[in-house]
Design a protein around this motif. Structure first.
Motif, short mmCIF file in Angstrom:
data_model
loop_
_atom_site.label_atom_id
_atom_site.label_comp_id
_atom_site.label_asym_id
_atom_site.label_seq_id
_atom_site.Cartn_x
_atom_site.Cartn_y
_atom_site.Cartn_z
N THR A 85 -52.17 6.02 26.02
CA THR A 85 -51.51 5.54 27.23
C THR A 85 -50.01 5.70 27.03
O THR A 85 -49.49 5.43 25.95
CB THR A 85 -51.85 4.07 27.54
N ILE A 86 -49.34 6.16 28.06
CA ILE A 86 -47.89 6.36 28.03
C ILE A 86 -47.33 5.64 29.24
O ILE A 86 -47.69 5.96 30.38
CB ILE A 86 -47.54 7.86 28.07
N GLN A 87 -46.45 4.68 28.99
CA GLN A 87 -45.85 3.92 30.08
C GLN A 87 -44.34 4.04 30.03
O GLN A 87 -43.73 3.75 29.00
CB GLN A 87 -46.24 2.45 30.00
N ALA A 88 -43.75 4.48 31.13
CA ALA A 88 -42.29 4.51 31.24
C ALA A 88 -41.81 3.08 31.48
O ALA A 88 -42.30 2.39 32.36
CB ALA A 88 -41.87 5.41 32.40
N HIS A 113 -58.19 -1.26 16.26
CA HIS A 113 -58.25 0.08 16.84
C HIS A 113 -57.14 0.36 17.84
O HIS A 113 -57.21 1.32 18.59
CB HIS A 113 -59.61 0.27 17.50
N VAL A 114 -56.12 -0.51 17.87
CA VAL A 114 -55.04 -0.37 18.85
C VAL A 114 -53.70 -0.22 18.14
O VAL A 114 -53.38 -0.97 17.23
CB VAL A 114 -54.98 -1.60 19.80
N ARG A 115 -52.92 0.76 18.59
CA ARG A 115 -51.55 0.95 18.12
C ARG A 115 -50.65 1.02 19.33
O ARG A 115 -50.94 1.73 20.29
CB ARG A 115 -51.37 2.28 17.36
N LEU A 116 -49.55 0.26 19.31
CA LEU A 116 -48.52 0.35 20.35
C LEU A 116 -47.22 0.70 19.68
O LEU A 116 -46.80 0.04 18.71
CB LEU A 116 -48.37 -0.97 21.10
N VAL A 117 -46.57 1.74 20.18
CA VAL A 117 -45.31 2.21 19.60
C VAL A 117 -44.27 2.27 20.71
O VAL A 117 -44.51 2.87 21.77
CB VAL A 117 -45.47 3.59 18.94
N LEU A 118 -43.13 1.67 20.46
CA LEU A 118 -42.03 1.62 21.42
C LEU A 118 -41.04 2.73 21.08
O LEU A 118 -40.67 2.91 19.91
CB LEU A 118 -41.36 0.26 21.31
N ARG A 159 -34.40 10.95 15.11
CA ARG A 159 -35.27 12.11 14.95
C ARG A 159 -35.61 12.64 16.33
O ARG A 159 -36.14 11.92 17.17
CB ARG A 159 -36.53 11.68 14.22
N ASP A 160 -35.27 13.87 16.60
CA ASP A 160 -35.56 14.52 17.89
C ASP A 160 -35.03 13.72 19.07
O ASP A 160 -35.65 13.67 20.13
CB ASP A 160 -37.06 14.78 18.04
N GLY A 161 -33.90 13.02 18.87
CA GLY A 161 -33.28 12.30 19.98
C GLY A 161 -33.95 11.01 20.36
O GLY A 161 -33.84 10.57 21.49
N HIS A 162 -34.68 10.40 19.42
CA HIS A 162 -35.29 9.10 19.72
C HIS A 162 -35.44 8.28 18.46
O HIS A 162 -35.38 8.78 17.35
CB HIS A 162 -36.65 9.28 20.39
N ARG A 163 -35.59 6.98 18.69
CA ARG A 163 -35.97 6.05 17.64
C ARG A 163 -37.27 5.40 18.08
O ARG A 163 -37.53 5.29 19.28
CB ARG A 163 -34.89 4.98 17.45
N GLN A 164 -38.07 4.97 17.11
CA GLN A 164 -39.34 4.35 17.47
C GLN A 164 -39.67 3.23 16.51
O GLN A 164 -39.20 3.20 15.38
CB GLN A 164 -40.46 5.40 17.47
N ALA A 165 -40.48 2.28 17.01
CA ALA A 165 -40.94 1.17 16.19
C ALA A 165 -42.34 0.80 16.62
O ALA A 165 -42.62 0.68 17.82
CB ALA A 165 -40.02 -0.05 16.35
N THR A 166 -43.22 0.63 15.66
CA THR A 166 -44.56 0.13 15.95
C THR A 166 -44.44 -1.35 16.28
O THR A 166 -43.84 -2.11 15.52
CB THR A 166 -45.49 0.34 14.74
N VAL A 167 -44.98 -1.75 17.42
CA VAL A 167 -44.92 -3.17 17.82
C VAL A 167 -46.29 -3.84 17.74
O VAL A 167 -46.37 -5.06 17.81
CB VAL A 167 -44.30 -3.35 19.23
N LEU A 168 -47.34 -3.04 17.59
CA LEU A 168 -48.68 -3.60 17.41
C LEU A 168 -49.52 -2.59 16.64
O LEU A 168 -49.54 -1.40 16.98
CB LEU A 168 -49.34 -3.89 18.76
N HIS A 169 -50.18 -3.07 15.60
CA HIS A 169 -51.10 -2.24 14.82
C HIS A 169 -52.24 -3.16 14.39
O HIS A 169 -52.19 -3.77 13.34
CB HIS A 169 -50.38 -1.66 13.60
N ARG A 170 -53.19 -3.28 15.28
CA ARG A 170 -54.31 -4.19 15.07
C ARG A 170 -55.61 -3.45 15.32
O ARG A 170 -55.80 -2.88 16.40
CB ARG A 170 -54.26 -5.38 16.02
N LEU A 190 -43.43 3.08 26.20
CA LEU A 190 -44.42 2.42 25.35
C LEU A 190 -45.63 3.32 25.26
O LEU A 190 -46.23 3.69 26.27
CB LEU A 190 -44.82 1.06 25.94
N LEU A 191 -45.97 3.71 24.03
CA LEU A 191 -47.10 4.59 23.76
C LEU A 191 -48.21 3.78 23.12
O LEU A 191 -47.96 3.05 22.14
CB LEU A 191 -46.66 5.72 22.83
N GLY A 192 -49.41 3.89 23.65
CA GLY A 192 -50.56 3.23 23.05
C GLY A 192 -51.58 4.25 22.60
O GLY A 192 -51.78 5.26 23.27
#
Length: 130
Positions: free
Chosen positions: A77-80, A53-58, A40-51, A121-123
């Protein structure tokens, strides 16, 4: 469930269960890049943490991949992790390379472009009231 709607991986409630969770980001990225589904839009993503009040998506971006402009209710937060990701906000343009990161207050509109193959990594960190 029709074949086109089958999940590519177990749901987050199964994958992310337990009192301790080891996050193998490089292993997850390798799996993402091999998934057979259309991107989708040139990327794939997966949630790696959903606890709580925190979500981390790779994200695994192909060259030219993007996330359209959007807002989140929590601190973002956005980390390259690899390659370059360009984050645009109404106020600025940030070119992030590993291991740089950016934090955005809740509600700040942002979009992400990957001019080259990149991983990110998007938080999203929600207030306790949300």
């Amino acid at each position: 469930m029709p074949a086109s709607e089958e999940r590519l991986r177990p749901p987050p409630s199964d994958r992310l269960a337990g009192p301790e969770l080891f996050l193998n980001l490089s292993g997850t990225l390798e799996i993402l890049r091999k998934e057979p589904s259309p991107q989708r839009d040139g990327h794939r993503q997966a949630t790696v943490l959903h606890r709580g009040h925190v979500r981390l998506v790779l994200f695994a971006f192909n060259a030219g991949g993007r996330l359209a402009a959007h807002r989140a209710r929590g601190l973002v937060t956005i980390q390259a992790l690899r390659g370059t990701v360009i984050v645009r906000t109404p106020e600025a343009r940030y070119e992030l390379v590993a291991p740089q990161a950016l934090a955005l207050d809740p509600g700040v509109e942002h979009e992400v472009d990957a001019p080259e193959e990149a991983d990110m990594l998007l938080g999203v960190h929600m207030d306790k009231d949300d």
